[in-house]
Design a protein around this motif. Structure first.
Motif, PDB file in Angstrom:
ATOM      1  N   HIS A 264       0.767  -1.249  -0.259  1.00 30.01           N
ATOM      2  CA  HIS A 264      -0.142  -0.074  -0.016  1.00 30.01           C
ATOM      3  C   HIS A 264       0.962   1.157   0.182  1.00 30.01           C
ATOM      4  O   HIS A 264       0.630   2.016  -0.807  1.00 30.01           O
ATOM      5  CB  HIS A 264      -0.995   0.041   1.339  1.00 30.01           C
ATOM      6  N   TYR A 265       1.854   1.148   0.592  1.00 21.69           N
ATOM      7  CA  TYR A 265       2.591   2.521   1.046  1.00 21.69           C
ATOM      8  C   TYR A 265       3.320   2.729  -0.484  1.00 21.69           C
ATOM      9  O   TYR A 265       3.535   3.658  -0.839  1.00 21.69           O
ATOM     10  CB  TYR A 265       3.641   2.135   2.009  1.00 21.69           C
ATOM     11  N   VAL A 266       4.047   1.448  -0.948  1.00 22.79           N
ATOM     12  CA  VAL A 266       4.705   1.719  -2.346  1.00 22.79           C
ATOM     13  C   VAL A 266       3.632   2.241  -3.411  1.00 22.79           C
ATOM     14  O   VAL A 266       4.177   2.929  -4.177  1.00 22.79           O
ATOM     15  CB  VAL A 266       5.165   0.316  -2.600  1.00 22.79           C
ATOM     16  N   GLU A 267       2.688   1.788  -3.349  1.00 21.44           N
ATOM     17  CA  GLU A 267       1.662   2.393  -4.419  1.00 21.44           C
ATOM     18  C   GLU A 267       1.120   3.880  -4.356  1.00 21.44           C
ATOM     19  O   GLU A 267       1.231   4.540  -4.961  1.00 21.44           O
ATOM     20  CB  GLU A 267       0.301   1.381  -4.264  1.00 21.44           C
ATOM     21  N   GLN A 268       1.208   4.208  -2.939  1.00 25.36           N
ATOM     22  CA  GLN A 268       0.904   5.661  -2.559  1.00 25.36           C
ATOM     23  C   GLN A 268       1.789   6.471  -3.062  1.00 25.36           C
ATOM     24  O   GLN A 268       1.860   7.643  -3.611  1.00 25.36           O
ATOM     25  CB  GLN A 268       0.504   5.845  -1.265  1.00 25.36           C
ATOM     26  N   ILE A 269       3.249   6.263  -2.603  1.00 22.40           N
ATOM     27  CA  ILE A 269       4.469   6.648  -3.080  1.00 22.40           C
ATOM     28  C   ILE A 269       4.656   6.937  -4.582  1.00 22.40           C
ATOM     29  O   ILE A 269       5.222   7.916  -5.190  1.00 22.40           O
ATOM     30  CB  ILE A 269       5.683   6.140  -2.293  1.00 22.40           C
ATOM     31  N   ASN A 270       4.284   5.675  -5.242  1.00 22.40           N
ATOM     32  CA  ASN A 270       4.508   5.516  -6.703  1.00 22.40           C
ATOM     33  C   ASN A 270       3.750   6.324  -7.503  1.00 22.40           C
ATOM     34  O   ASN A 270       4.143   7.052  -8.557  1.00 22.40           O
ATOM     35  CB  ASN A 270       4.484   4.098  -7.026  1.00 22.40           C
ATOM     36  N   LYS A 271       2.546   6.790  -7.054  1.00 24.47           N
ATOM     37  CA  LYS A 271       1.535   7.583  -7.661  1.00 24.47           C
ATOM     38  C   LYS A 271       2.218   9.134  -7.662  1.00 24.47           C
ATOM     39  O   LYS A 271       1.829   9.882  -8.652  1.00 24.47           O
ATOM     40  CB  LYS A 271       0.272   7.702  -6.861  1.00 24.47           C
ATOM     41  N   ILE A 272       3.085   9.426  -6.677  1.00 21.95           N
ATOM     42  CA  ILE A 272       3.522  10.844  -6.855  1.00 21.95           C
ATOM     43  C   ILE A 272       4.834  11.034  -7.496  1.00 21.95           C
ATOM     44  O   ILE A 272       4.998  12.141  -8.059  1.00 21.95           O
ATOM     45  CB  ILE A 272       3.861  11.142  -5.268  1.00 21.95           C
ATOM     46  N   LEU A 273       5.563  10.059  -7.559  1.00 19.19           N
ATOM     47  CA  LEU A 273       6.830  10.205  -8.206  1.00 19.19           C
ATOM     48  C   LEU A 273       6.874  10.482  -9.848  1.00 19.19           C
ATOM     49  O   LEU A 273       6.546   9.260 -10.474  1.00 19.19           O
ATOM     50  CB  LEU A 273       7.894   9.177  -7.974  1.00 19.19           C
ATOM     51  N   ILE A 274       7.092  11.727 -10.231  1.00 14.02           N
ATOM     52  CA  ILE A 274       7.011  11.695 -11.648  1.00 14.02           C
ATOM     53  C   ILE A 274       8.467  11.916 -12.486  1.00 14.02           C
ATOM     54  O   ILE A 274       9.168  12.930 -11.773  1.00 14.02           O
ATOM     55  CB  ILE A 274       6.096  13.045 -12.310  1.00 14.02           C
ATOM     56  N   PRO A 275       8.812  11.329 -13.294  1.00 13.23           N
ATOM     57  CA  PRO A 275      10.274  11.387 -13.858  1.00 13.23           C
ATOM     58  C   PRO A 275      10.456  12.589 -14.573  1.00 13.23           C
ATOM     59  O   PRO A 275       9.547  13.318 -15.213  1.00 13.23           O
ATOM     60  CB  PRO A 275      10.531  10.137 -14.707  1.00 13.23           C
ATOM     61  N   ARG A 276      11.600  13.158 -14.538  1.00 18.94           N
ATOM     62  CA  ARG A 276      11.847  14.399 -15.159  1.00 18.94           C
ATOM     63  C   ARG A 276      12.310  13.990 -16.569  1.00 18.94           C
ATOM     64  O   ARG A 276      12.727  13.181 -16.688  1.00 18.94           O
ATOM     65  CB  ARG A 276      13.209  15.227 -14.549  1.00 18.94           C
ATOM     66  N   ILE A 277      11.898  15.043 -17.538  1.00 15.88           N
ATOM     67  CA  ILE A 277      12.113  14.626 -18.971  1.00 15.88           C
ATOM     68  C   ILE A 277      13.621  14.908 -19.272  1.00 15.88           C
ATOM     69  O   ILE A 277      14.234  15.991 -19.002  1.00 15.88           O
ATOM     70  CB  ILE A 277      11.573  15.504 -19.914  1.00 15.88           C
ATOM     71  N   GLY A 278      14.385  13.741 -20.015  1.00 12.63           N
ATOM     72  CA  GLY A 278      15.666  13.757 -20.392  1.00 12.63           C
ATOM     73  C   GLY A 278      16.648  13.774 -19.195  1.00 12.63           C
ATOM     74  O   GLY A 278      17.969  13.579 -19.664  1.00 12.63           O
ATOM     75  N   GLU A 279      16.642  13.398 -18.303  1.00 13.14           N
ATOM     76  CA  GLU A 279      17.485  13.135 -17.016  1.00 13.14           C
ATOM     77  C   GLU A 279      16.994  12.411 -15.989  1.00 13.14           C
ATOM     78  O   GLU A 279      15.792  12.364 -15.603  1.00 13.14           O
ATOM     79  CB  GLU A 279      17.909  14.650 -16.716  1.00 13.14           C
ATOM     80  N   LYS A 280      17.904  11.939 -15.122  1.00 12.56           N
ATOM     81  CA  LYS A 280      17.544  11.206 -13.974  1.00 12.56           C
ATOM     82  C   LYS A 280      16.865  12.014 -12.961  1.00 12.56           C
ATOM     83  O   LYS A 280      17.161  13.013 -12.734  1.00 12.56           O
ATOM     84  CB  LYS A 280      18.962  10.640 -13.540  1.00 12.56           C
ATOM     85  N   THR A 281      15.721  11.335 -12.429  1.00 13.71           N
ATOM     86  CA  THR A 281      15.020  12.067 -11.450  1.00 13.71           C
ATOM     87  C   THR A 281      15.723  11.402 -10.110  1.00 13.71           C
ATOM     88  O   THR A 281      15.645  10.188  -9.846  1.00 13.71           O
ATOM     89  CB  THR A 281      13.738  11.707 -11.349  1.00 13.71           C
ATOM     90  N   ARG A 282      16.260  12.357  -9.088  1.00 15.62           N
ATOM     91  CA  ARG A 282      16.817  11.840  -7.889  1.00 15.62           C
ATOM     92  C   ARG A 282      15.861  11.901  -6.829  1.00 15.62           C
ATOM     93  O   ARG A 282      15.447  13.062  -6.302  1.00 15.62           O
ATOM     94  CB  ARG A 282      18.187  12.872  -7.904  1.00 15.62           C
ATOM     95  N   VAL A 283      15.856  10.890  -5.972  1.00 17.82           N
ATOM     96  CA  VAL A 283      14.929  10.650  -4.824  1.00 17.82           C
ATOM     97  C   VAL A 283      15.751  10.491  -3.553  1.00 17.82           C
ATOM     98  O   VAL A 283      16.644   9.287  -3.649  1.00 17.82           O
ATOM     99  CB  VAL A 283      13.731   9.681  -4.941  1.00 17.82           C
ATOM    100  N   LEU A 284      15.708  11.203  -2.590  1.00 17.09           N
ATOM    101  CA  LEU A 284      16.358  10.933  -1.310  1.00 17.09           C
ATOM    102  C   LEU A 284      15.533  10.438  -0.421  1.00 17.09           C
ATOM    103  O   LEU A 284      14.410  10.997  -0.120  1.00 17.09           O
ATOM    104  CB  LEU A 284      16.919  12.175  -0.832  1.00 17.09           C
ATOM    105  N   VAL A 285      15.621   9.209   0.264  1.00 16.70           N
ATOM    106  CA  VAL A 285      14.827   8.464   1.066  1.00 16.70           C
ATOM    107  C   VAL A 285      15.717   8.502   2.361  1.00 16.70           C
ATOM    108  O   VAL A 285      16.734   7.764   2.563  1.00 16.70           O
ATOM    109  CB  VAL A 285      14.469   6.994   0.559  1.00 16.70           C
ATOM    110  N   THR A 286      15.148   9.001   3.515  1.00 15.54           N
ATOM    111  CA  THR A 286      15.501   9.075   4.798  1.00 15.54           C
ATOM    112  C   THR A 286      14.537   8.624   5.764  1.00 15.54           C
ATOM    113  O   THR A 286      13.301   8.356   5.596  1.00 15.54           O
ATOM    114  CB  THR A 286      16.426  10.606   5.402  1.00 15.54           C
ATOM    115  N   GLY A 287      14.939   8.492   7.176  1.00 13.74           N
ATOM    116  CA  GLY A 287      13.938   8.283   8.287  1.00 13.74           C
ATOM    117  C   GLY A 287      13.989   6.628   8.464  1.00 13.74           C
ATOM    118  O   GLY A 287      14.915   6.030   7.564  1.00 13.74           O
ATOM    119  N   GLY A 288      13.591   6.110   9.357  1.00 15.07           N
ATOM    120  CA  GLY A 288      13.870   4.680   9.822  1.00 15.07           C
ATOM    121  C   GLY A 288      13.489   3.690   8.995  1.00 15.07           C
ATOM    122  O   GLY A 288      14.070   2.662   8.823  1.00 15.07           O
ATOM    123  N   GLY A 289      12.338   4.159   7.987  1.00 14.62           N
ATOM    124  CA  GLY A 289      11.758   3.180   7.311  1.00 14.62           C
ATOM    125  C   GLY A 289      12.917   2.904   6.086  1.00 14.62           C
ATOM    126  O   GLY A 289      12.649   2.084   5.388  1.00 14.62           O
TER     127      GLY A 289
END
Length: 358
Positions: A264-289
């Motif tokens: 469920h968490y993966v699906e909710q997060i995935n809905k929000i992340l939109i790739p940038r056109i022509g370059e890598k989209t960088r996601v920083l993940v922190t916190g205990g999870g």
């Protein structure tokens, strides 16, 4: 308050997960842009009795809650004093998040306990706390507050996700910072791990053993919170909606619930992340999870190939929120805005926090 180029501040974070107090001694420098270093850090587990009181604080009457406010403030002050002595450091200020008891911005209420004067008296140094209430009174959610730190300290990332008691995200959109709580995270995972006799699901091992409850997943994804657009935040009291769906039954074994929550968490997060056109989209993940291996694997599997999840340093994973609350204190000392209306929905950007002994 005077403006200077360098600051030495201790940040305190007592998250909604309720497992302990994060302490981070941070040095900040302002030149063309802000830089930081975490020079010393520690997580102090709550004593059993205090931890139980904090977890039940939302059920207490006013008198008992007032006593706990002072007790917790004093306890944090003692931990800060010991931390300073142990690491032989000098700090200008302690910047404390406090422990959230109630968060109901629609009623103009957000209460974090950990009395500032008690903390100041026990630690011997000035304290800044109560960062949320001004924003709430200005019509905002009072949360999340970390995005100002994401904007000024972590601008090289397209998305900053924190997986604490609640999962939240911040990003730039149309020239402004936006952020919101995505979904619960460790608050629910820890709850069902405790049913298995564990304080938390280490590396997601229990969730990995479980199976997906498809009907439950559909119900979770239909919860009203996910239909709200714009500034929004979750509090502990919102979890009842989830717990009603996840209620115990023979099929709802804790391992199955944990597995389903991860998906469920993966699906909710995935809905929000939109790739940038022509370059890598960088996601920083922190916190205990971020240490939940099963979740991180499932998230990586679900993302498009041009979205890159950055493996953060364990120090940053553990202490980013304490770091950012130290930074909120710095901004308060400089009398600069530390809460963004584009994030919280308040009438205007504002400079929250109460100062004790400065």
């Amino acid at each position: 308050m005077k403006t200077q180029s360098t600051y030495k501040v201790i940040g305190l974070m007592s998250g909604t997960s309720g497992d302990g107090l994060d302490i981070a001694y941070c040095e900040f420098e302002k030149k063309d842009h802000w830089t930081f270093q975490i020079q010393a850090s520690e997580t102090v587990p709550f004593p059993k009795k205090l931890g139980k009181k904090l977890k039940r604080s939302h059920l207490m009457n006013g008198y008992r809650l007032a006593l706990l406010d002072v007790e917790f403030g004093n306890w944090m002050g003692v931990q800060v004093r010991d931390f300073i002595q142990k690491n032989d450091i000098e700090a200008e200020v302690v910047s404390s998040h406090g422990h959230t008891v109630f968060h109901q911005p629609s009623k103009k209420l957000s209460l974090q306990i950990g009395n500032g004067w008690a903390l100041h008296a026990a630690s011997g140094i000035p304290v800044i706390n109560d960062f949320r209430m001004l924003d709430v009174q200005l019509g905002g959610q009072g949360a999340p507050l970390v995005p100002i730190g994401d904007k000024l300290l972590f601008s090289e990332y397209d998305y900053c996700i924190n997986l604490g008691g609640i999962a939240n995200i911040s990003m730039e959109a149309e020239g402004k910072r936006i952020a919101f709580d995505i979904c619960p995270f460790n608050l629910l995972l820890n709850h069902f791990a405790e049913v298995c006799g564990k304080p938390y699901d280490k590396n997601g091992k229990l969730a990995r053993k479980g199976k997906l409850l498809k009907k439950v997943l559909k119900q979770l994804n239909k919860l009203p919170y996910y239909q709200i657009e714009g500034a929004k935040s979750l509090g502990r009291e919102d979890l009842d909606d989830y717990l009603q769906i996840l209620d115990w039954s023979e099929e709802h074994k804790p391992e199955n619930v944990l597995h389903t929550l991860v998906i469920h968490y993966v699906e909710q997060i995935n809905k929000i992340l939109i790739p940038r056109i022509g370059e890598k989209t960088r996601v920083l993940v922190t916190g205990g999870g971020a240490f939940n291996t099963f979740f991180m694997e499932k998230l990586a599997e679900s993302l498009e190939s041009d979205i890159e999840v950055i493996q953060a340093d364990p120090l940053l994973i553990n202490f980013k929120e304490a770091l950012v609350f130290a930074f909120l204190g710095v901004l308060k000392m400089r009398e600069e805005n530390n809460s963004l209306s584009s994030v919280t929905g308040s009438l205007k950007d504002n400079c929250g926090g109460l100062v004790h002994g400065l």
